[in-house]
Design an enzyme around this catalytic site. Structure first.
Site, PDB file in Angstrom:
ATOM      1  N   ILE A  12      -0.069   0.086   5.574  1.00  0.00           N
ATOM      2  CA  ILE A  12       0.898   0.585   6.564  1.00  0.00           C
ATOM      3  C   ILE A  12       0.524   0.091   7.965  1.00  0.00           C
ATOM      4  CG2 ILE A  12       2.150   2.600   7.413  1.00  0.00           C
ATOM      5  CD1 ILE A  12       1.151   4.126   4.940  1.00  0.00           C
ATOM      6  N   THR A 125      -0.586  12.737   6.400  1.00  0.00           N
ATOM      7  CA  THR A 125       0.091  12.616   5.104  1.00  0.00           C
ATOM      8  C   THR A 125       0.671  13.958   4.658  1.00  0.00           C
ATOM      9  OG1 THR A 125      -0.338  12.265   2.744  1.00  0.00           O
ATOM     10  CG2 THR A 125      -2.219  12.911   4.064  1.00  0.00           C
ATOM     11  N   ASP A 126       1.705  13.892   3.833  1.00  0.00           N
ATOM     12  CA  ASP A 126       2.274  15.132   3.278  1.00  0.00           C
ATOM     13  C   ASP A 126       1.297  15.820   2.313  1.00  0.00           C
ATOM     14  OD1 ASP A 126       2.440  13.377   1.111  1.00  0.00           O
ATOM     15  OD2 ASP A 126       4.584  13.659   0.763  1.00  0.00           O
ATOM     16  N   GLU A 127       0.248  15.082   1.878  1.00  0.00           N
ATOM     17  CA  GLU A 127      -0.701  15.686   0.923  1.00  0.00           C
ATOM     18  C   GLU A 127      -1.474  16.848   1.530  1.00  0.00           C
ATOM     19  OE1 GLU A 127      -2.945  13.237  -1.670  1.00  0.00           O
ATOM     20  OE2 GLU A 127      -1.373  11.734  -1.836  1.00  0.00           O
ATOM     21  N   TYR A 153      -9.550  13.596  -0.788  1.00  0.00           N
ATOM     22  CA  TYR A 153      -8.768  12.803   0.171  1.00  0.00           C
ATOM     23  C   TYR A 153      -7.925  13.707   1.057  1.00  0.00           C
ATOM     24  CZ  TYR A 153      -4.712  10.271   1.931  1.00  0.00           C
ATOM     25  OH  TYR A 153      -3.700   9.798   2.741  1.00  0.00           O
ATOM     26  N   LYS A 157      -8.061  14.524   5.164  1.00  0.00           N
ATOM     27  CA  LYS A 157      -6.936  14.273   6.091  1.00  0.00           C
ATOM     28  C   LYS A 157      -6.533  15.566   6.813  1.00  0.00           C
ATOM     29  CE  LYS A 157      -4.866  10.930   6.592  1.00  0.00           C
ATOM     30  NZ  LYS A 157      -5.079   9.789   7.553  1.00  0.00           N
ATOM     31  N   LYS A 192      -2.423   1.151  -5.976  1.00  0.00           N
ATOM     32  CA  LYS A 192      -1.471   2.250  -5.859  1.00  0.00           C
ATOM     33  C   LYS A 192      -0.334   2.045  -6.862  1.00  0.00           C
ATOM     34  CE  LYS A 192      -3.876   3.818  -2.362  1.00  0.00           C
ATOM     35  NZ  LYS A 192      -3.702   3.459  -0.974  1.00  0.00           N
ATOM     36  N   LEU A 193       0.352   3.137  -7.200  1.00  0.00           N
ATOM     37  CA  LEU A 193       1.262   3.112  -8.357  1.00  0.00           C
ATOM     38  C   LEU A 193       2.217   1.900  -8.377  1.00  0.00           C
ATOM     39  CD1 LEU A 193       2.302   4.743 -10.905  1.00  0.00           C
ATOM     40  CD2 LEU A 193       4.122   5.542  -9.379  1.00  0.00           C
ATOM     41  N   VAL A 209       0.134   5.352 -17.125  1.00  0.00           N
ATOM     42  CA  VAL A 209       0.844   6.466 -16.479  1.00  0.00           C
ATOM     43  C   VAL A 209       0.047   7.745 -16.736  1.00  0.00           C
ATOM     44  CG1 VAL A 209       2.967   7.833 -16.497  1.00  0.00           C
ATOM     45  CG2 VAL A 209       3.089   5.338 -16.686  1.00  0.00           C
ATOM     46  N   ARG A 276      -4.927  12.613 -13.825  1.00  0.00           N
ATOM     47  CA  ARG A 276      -5.794  12.697 -12.640  1.00  0.00           C
ATOM     48  C   ARG A 276      -6.242  14.153 -12.480  1.00  0.00           C
ATOM     49  NH1 ARG A 276      -2.943  10.849  -7.139  1.00  0.00           N
ATOM     50  NH2 ARG A 276      -3.779   8.815  -7.674  1.00  0.00           N
TER      51      ARG A 276
HETATM   52  P1  NAD Z   1      -5.008   1.333   3.248  1.00  0.00           P
HETATM   53  O1  NAD Z   1      -6.105   1.834   2.380  1.00  0.00           O
HETATM   54  O2  NAD Z   1      -4.086   0.278   2.740  1.00  0.00           O
HETATM   55  O3  NAD Z   1      -5.613   0.767   4.613  1.00  0.00           O
HETATM   56  C1  NAD Z   1      -6.662   1.408   5.292  1.00  0.00           C
HETATM   57  C2  NAD Z   1      -7.226   0.421   6.314  1.00  0.00           C
HETATM   58  O4  NAD Z   1      -8.256   1.107   7.058  1.00  0.00           O
HETATM   59  C3  NAD Z   1      -7.879  -0.814   5.695  1.00  0.00           C
HETATM   60  O5  NAD Z   1      -7.477  -1.974   6.374  1.00  0.00           O
HETATM   61  C4  NAD Z   1      -9.385  -0.572   5.886  1.00  0.00           C
HETATM   62  O6  NAD Z   1     -10.131  -1.758   6.032  1.00  0.00           O
HETATM   63  C5  NAD Z   1      -9.376   0.250   7.177  1.00  0.00           C
HETATM   64  N1  NAD Z   1     -10.578   1.095   7.313  1.00  0.00           N
HETATM   65  C6  NAD Z   1     -11.145   1.887   6.366  1.00  0.00           C
HETATM   66  N2  NAD Z   1     -12.246   2.487   6.866  1.00  0.00           N
HETATM   67  C7  NAD Z   1     -12.371   2.073   8.153  1.00  0.00           C
HETATM   68  C8  NAD Z   1     -13.300   2.348   9.192  1.00  0.00           C
HETATM   69  N3  NAD Z   1     -14.336   3.183   8.978  1.00  0.00           N
HETATM   70  N4  NAD Z   1     -13.112   1.773  10.391  1.00  0.00           N
HETATM   71  C9  NAD Z   1     -12.083   0.923  10.610  1.00  0.00           C
HETATM   72  N5  NAD Z   1     -11.173   0.603   9.651  1.00  0.00           N
HETATM   73  C10 NAD Z   1     -11.312   1.181   8.438  1.00  0.00           C
HETATM   74  O7  NAD Z   1      -4.205   2.630   3.706  1.00  0.00           O
HETATM   75  P2  NAD Z   1      -2.630   2.836   3.924  1.00  0.00           P
HETATM   76  O8  NAD Z   1      -1.995   3.156   2.634  1.00  0.00           O
HETATM   77  O9  NAD Z   1      -2.117   1.716   4.751  1.00  0.00           O
HETATM   78  O10 NAD Z   1      -2.659   4.186   4.781  1.00  0.00           O
HETATM   79  C11 NAD Z   1      -2.803   4.120   6.196  1.00  0.00           C
HETATM   80  C12 NAD Z   1      -2.809   5.529   6.747  1.00  0.00           C
HETATM   81  O11 NAD Z   1      -1.596   6.188   6.414  1.00  0.00           O
HETATM   82  C13 NAD Z   1      -3.930   6.401   6.199  1.00  0.00           C
HETATM   83  O12 NAD Z   1      -4.426   7.203   7.246  1.00  0.00           O
HETATM   84  C14 NAD Z   1      -3.242   7.265   5.145  1.00  0.00           C
HETATM   85  O13 NAD Z   1      -3.890   8.507   5.018  1.00  0.00           O
HETATM   86  C15 NAD Z   1      -1.861   7.416   5.744  1.00  0.00           C
HETATM   87  N6  NAD Z   1      -0.739   7.606   4.797  1.00  0.00           N
HETATM   88  C16 NAD Z   1      -0.581   6.754   3.749  1.00  0.00           C
HETATM   89  C17 NAD Z   1       0.528   6.903   2.905  1.00  0.00           C
HETATM   90  C18 NAD Z   1       0.767   5.958   1.748  1.00  0.00           C
HETATM   91  O14 NAD Z   1       1.663   6.220   0.945  1.00  0.00           O
HETATM   92  N7  NAD Z   1       0.013   4.877   1.602  1.00  0.00           N
HETATM   93  C19 NAD Z   1       1.447   7.933   3.155  1.00  0.00           C
HETATM   94  C20 NAD Z   1       1.239   8.792   4.226  1.00  0.00           C
HETATM   95  C21 NAD Z   1       0.138   8.595   5.053  1.00  0.00           C
HETATM   96  O1  DAU Z   2       1.969  11.285  -0.249  1.00  0.00           O
HETATM   97  C1  DAU Z   2       1.305  10.386   0.588  1.00  0.00           C
HETATM   98  C2  DAU Z   2       0.119   9.793  -0.149  1.00  0.00           C
HETATM   99  O2  DAU Z   2       0.635   8.903  -1.122  1.00  0.00           O
HETATM  100  C3  DAU Z   2      -0.847   9.078   0.787  1.00  0.00           C
HETATM  101  O3  DAU Z   2      -1.414  10.018   1.670  1.00  0.00           O
HETATM  102  C4  DAU Z   2      -1.949   8.362   0.001  1.00  0.00           C
HETATM  103  O4  DAU Z   2      -2.762   7.616   0.866  1.00  0.00           O
HETATM  104  C5  DAU Z   2      -1.293   7.427  -1.003  1.00  0.00           C
HETATM  105  O5  DAU Z   2      -2.271   6.799  -1.795  1.00  0.00           O
HETATM  106  C6  DAU Z   2      -0.314   8.198  -1.894  1.00  0.00           C
HETATM  107  O6  DAU Z   2      -1.027   9.114  -2.759  1.00  0.00           O
HETATM  108  P1  DAU Z   2      -0.633   9.282  -4.315  1.00  0.00           P
HETATM  109  O7  DAU Z   2      -1.790   9.829  -5.031  1.00  0.00           O
HETATM  110  O8  DAU Z   2       0.678   9.976  -4.444  1.00  0.00           O
HETATM  111  O9  DAU Z   2      -0.369   7.712  -4.665  1.00  0.00           O
HETATM  112  P2  DAU Z   2      -0.764   6.828  -5.951  1.00  0.00           P
HETATM  113  O10 DAU Z   2      -0.054   5.523  -5.793  1.00  0.00           O
HETATM  114  O11 DAU Z   2      -2.226   6.810  -6.181  1.00  0.00           O
HETATM  115  O12 DAU Z   2      -0.086   7.629  -7.131  1.00  0.00           O
HETATM  116  C7  DAU Z   2       1.293   7.921  -7.133  1.00  0.00           C
HETATM  117  C8  DAU Z   2       1.570   8.759  -8.383  1.00  0.00           C
HETATM  118  O13 DAU Z   2       1.416   7.916  -9.525  1.00  0.00           O
HETATM  119  C9  DAU Z   2       0.622   9.924  -8.571  1.00  0.00           C
HETATM  120  O14 DAU Z   2       1.336  11.006  -9.132  1.00  0.00           O
HETATM  121  C10 DAU Z   2      -0.408   9.406  -9.578  1.00  0.00           C
HETATM  122  C11 DAU Z   2       0.391   8.426 -10.408  1.00  0.00           C
HETATM  123  N1  DAU Z   2      -0.343   7.265 -10.944  1.00  0.00           N
HETATM  124  C12 DAU Z   2      -1.072   6.521 -10.058  1.00  0.00           C
HETATM  125  C13 DAU Z   2      -1.776   5.409 -10.495  1.00  0.00           C
HETATM  126  C14 DAU Z   2      -2.601   4.588  -9.523  1.00  0.00           C
HETATM  127  C15 DAU Z   2      -0.258   6.924 -12.272  1.00  0.00           C
HETATM  128  O15 DAU Z   2       0.426   7.592 -13.068  1.00  0.00           O
HETATM  129  N2  DAU Z   2      -0.956   5.825 -12.707  1.00  0.00           N
HETATM  130  C16 DAU Z   2      -1.728   5.057 -11.872  1.00  0.00           C
HETATM  131  O16 DAU Z   2      -2.348   4.082 -12.340  1.00  0.00           O
END
Ligand code: NAD
Ligand code: DAU
Length: 341
Positions: A12, A125-127, A153, A157, A192-193, A209, A276
């Site tokens: 992101i 995050t909504d988590e 996690y 957060k 991620k999924l 899954v 999980r």
């Molecule tokens: P990501 O894991 O893809 O990226 C995280 C980045 O942070 C990486 O580039 C990593 O190198 C960097 N990083 C990790 N530790 C660090 C440190 N100590 N110092 C500096 N950089 C560091 O994560 P993402 O999915 O892009 O998520 C970004 C943010 O958004 C996170 O805070 C996450 O909690 C939040 N978020 C993610 C989602 C989602 O669906 N992915 C949804 C809601 C919120």
């Molecule tokens: O809701 C926001 C969050 O969404 C962010 O804060 C997190 O950083 C981000 O990783 C994500 O968390 P989830 O746990 O929801 O995402 P993930 O992609 O890991 O999993 C999505 C769903 O799919 C979850 O219900 C678990 C399931 N899953 C995931 C993986 C990796 C599977 O069934 N199989 C898999 O292999």
């Protein structure tokens, strides 16, 4: 304005750096990232030569480094994306989540306190709200929903969010927090999924899954999340929290079936595996505050967004193949070896 964007080599954060560099040529974007397994500088190729962009490698939890960077850059704003972000990894090793997500956030806040800042924005995050039952489709997370975390996690957060609010109230730091639902789109790391299922389906490999695939996530295209963070950063009210989501709930099984249909692959690739631990059942965001107060509206619904995303993965196979051939492969074996047998 000069903005330090942390975690800008991740999914992101990388999309946000693209968004800011393109839309605000008069602003300076400093991308601070440690380049952990999730950081990938190839994501920044489209902007790396832009005159308003600079990359700095460093750790947000390293106080000396962070203070040095603030001394040098004197930023007007900080947007903190940097985090350990994968729930499954937090179950294997919670400690690094405390260090990066909690200590990293407080270190950045301390630097803001020391040097002064126009705005500190925390990407949450909504988590942090925990989960909703599957049989109550009428319930949504609002900004008033109590924090009730499930995984290491989400606990890290939520803890960071509490520190952000404490630094606002106690020290007067001008903060905002956004809490977004699940993102998907270009440059999503294939643990991620959605990118995991796309990359494995393309290779005709089994799709793991968890449980029965009935857990529900509320999917938002990453560009819509970036637009929301930008709006909150520039127009959000100091001290406030904003939920971000577009009412696109799908079960995990529906998501995987959609991907298989789009790629012309058979459902026989689906493999139901051990669930999980502590698996959250359902996330669903009420974004009324963000839409009502700041006029935010998502551009993508899930159907258009997932089509665009699948096309992107087909057209950028180099990007994700290089990840799969590196450290990620070893991680995948550690994580799924025991599940797939
Ligand atoms: P990501 O894991 O893809 O990226 C995280 C980045 O942070 C990486 O580039 C990593 O190198 C960097 N990083 C990790 N530790 C660090 C440190 N100590 N110092 C500096 N950089 C560091 O994560 P993402 O999915 O892009 O998520 C970004 C943010 O958004 C996170 O805070 C996450 O909690 C939040 N978020 C993610 C989602 C989602 O669906 N992915 C949804 C809601 C919120
Ligand atoms: O809701 C926001 C969050 O969404 C962010 O804060 C997190 O950083 C981000 O990783 C994500 O968390 P989830 O746990 O929801 O995402 P993930 O992609 O890991 O999993 C999505 C769903 O799919 C979850 O219900 C678990 C399931 N899953 C995931 C993986 C990796 C599977 O069934 N199989 C898999 O292999």
């Amino acid at each position: 304005m000069k903005i330090i964007v942390t975690g800008g080599a991740g999914f992101i954060g990388g999309n946000f750096v693209h968004y800011e560099v393109k839309n605000y040529p008069g602003d300076q974007i400093v991308n601070l990232d440690l380049l952990t397994y999730a950081g990938n500088l190839e994501t920044l190729k489209p902007v790396e030569d832009a005159p308003n962009y600079r990359f700095v490698r460093g750790d947000i939890a390293d106080r000396e480094f962070v203070f040095g960077l603030f001394e040098e850059e004197r930023p007007d704003a900080v947007v903190n994306f940097a985090a350990e972000s994968h729930v499954d990894r937090s179950i294997e090793d919670p400690g690094i989540f405390v260090r990066t997500n909690v200590m990293g956030t407080t270190t950045l806040l301390d630097a803001c306190k020391e040097y002064g800042i126009g705005r500190y924005h925390q990407v949450s995050t909504d988590e942090v709200y925990g989960d909703l039952p599957l049989d109550r489709k009428d319930l949504f997370f609002t900004e008033e929903t109590p924090l009730h975390t499930s995984s290491p996690y989400s606990a890290s957060k939520a803890s960071a969010d509490l520190f952000v609010q404490a630094y606002h109230r106690t020290f007067g730091i001008p903060t905002t927090i956004s809490r977004c639902s699940n993102n998907y789109g270009p440059y999503h790391f294939p643990e991620k999924l959605i990118p995991l299922m796309i990359s494995r389906a393309l290779a005709d490999r089994e799709l793991p899954v968890y449980g029965k695939g009935e857990n529900v996530r509320d999917w938002l295209h990453v560009e819509d999340h970036c637009a929301a963070v930008d709006l909150i950063l520039r127009h959000g009210k100091v001290g406030e929290i904003y939920n971000v989501g577009g009412h696109n709930e799908r079960t995990n099984l529906e998501v995987v079936q959609t991907i298989l249909r789009a790629l012309g692959k058979p459902e026989s690739l689906i493999r139901f595996v051990t669930d999980r631990p502590g698996h959250d059942l359902r996330y669903a965001i009420d974004p009324a505050k963000l839409t009502g107060e700041l006029g935010w509206k998502p551009r993508y619904d899930f159907d258009s967004g997932i089509r665009q995303t699948i096309r992107w993965y087909l057209e950028h196979e180099d990007w994700w193949q290089r990840i799969l051939s590196g450290e990620y492969s070893k991680y995948f074996d550690d994580m799924y070896g025991k599940r797939l047998g």
